[in-house]
Scaffold this active site. Sequence first.
Site, PDB file in Angstrom:
ATOM      1  N   TYR A 186      -9.651  67.153 -47.366  1.00 19.90           N
ATOM      2  CA  TYR A 186      -9.979  66.137 -47.417  1.00 19.90           C
ATOM      3  C   TYR A 186     -11.702  65.586 -46.334  1.00 19.90           C
ATOM      4  CZ  TYR A 186      -8.763  60.780 -46.087  1.00 19.90           C
ATOM      5  OH  TYR A 186      -9.257  59.661 -46.585  1.00 19.90           O
ATOM      6  N   LYS A 190     -14.818  64.399 -47.498  1.00 19.81           N
ATOM      7  CA  LYS A 190     -14.731  62.534 -46.520  1.00 19.81           C
ATOM      8  C   LYS A 190     -16.207  62.631 -45.603  1.00 19.81           C
ATOM      9  CE  LYS A 190     -11.958  59.786 -48.414  1.00 19.81           C
ATOM     10  NZ  LYS A 190     -12.384  58.815 -49.788  1.00 19.81           N
TER      11      LYS A 190
END
Length: 275
Positions: A186, A190
Amino acid sequence: MTTVDYKSFFDLRGRTAVVTGGAGILGKKICAGLASFGADVAVVDLDGKAARALARALTEQYGISSVGIACDVSVPDEVRAMVETVVERFGEIHILHNNAASKSSDLDAFFAPFEEYSLDQWRQVMSVNIDGMFLVAQAVGKQMIRQGKGGSIIQTASIYGLVAPDQRIYEGSHYMGRPINTPAVYSASKAAVIGLTKYLATYWANHGIRVNALTPGGMESGQNETFQANYSSRVPLGRMGQPDELVGAVVYLASDASSYVTGQNIVVDGGWTVW
């Protein structure tokens, strides 16, 4: 002194916005915010039924035109078809909120320790969080270039694309009926969103296409009290965010109020990344 109607800078009437992940926790608030400022909205989501239901609600509540479209943003043919559908319905695309992200269908695999994380799971998340971001930006960017009128692209990142998670907040924390953490995939995905945003901001600047990132902090969405307390203790404002609190930043970036803003990352995190 010349009188300027600054409120009109935020007026989105006559513009079409595409929001991916539009039926999700953040996306549905963003869709409503854009519609409330007059934009016609294409609600794009993996869940086509939810996207169509939200589109109908937006039209009824705000009097704008809206359409719900089912699309897996990790599949190139579906992305191309989605853009074609929007253009057939509205004629042009002026705003893109590139917002779709995945937590995977296998939560055990998604929340697995880094030492045990599978490459298949890594690739599955990346296929949406960055490959999908690339595919949608590419397809919509091409359309904006053909139109020759510029445009605004907003891409959803995360504070964990800027700083590492504080692992201490997860002790005793539950969400979606299970213990949670923030996996490395994650954070990596990002951080890649922010890098892609900066690249596209310079690459498309000569076409008048502005590209900016929106970086939310932790949004309250059903986490247990322990997580909320642990998280809030790390935030200068002392609480988690509410999805509605992202709307102002998106409307600003979508509108003429930000006409000289590109390549930037607007962080809405209650101050989490300040210390």
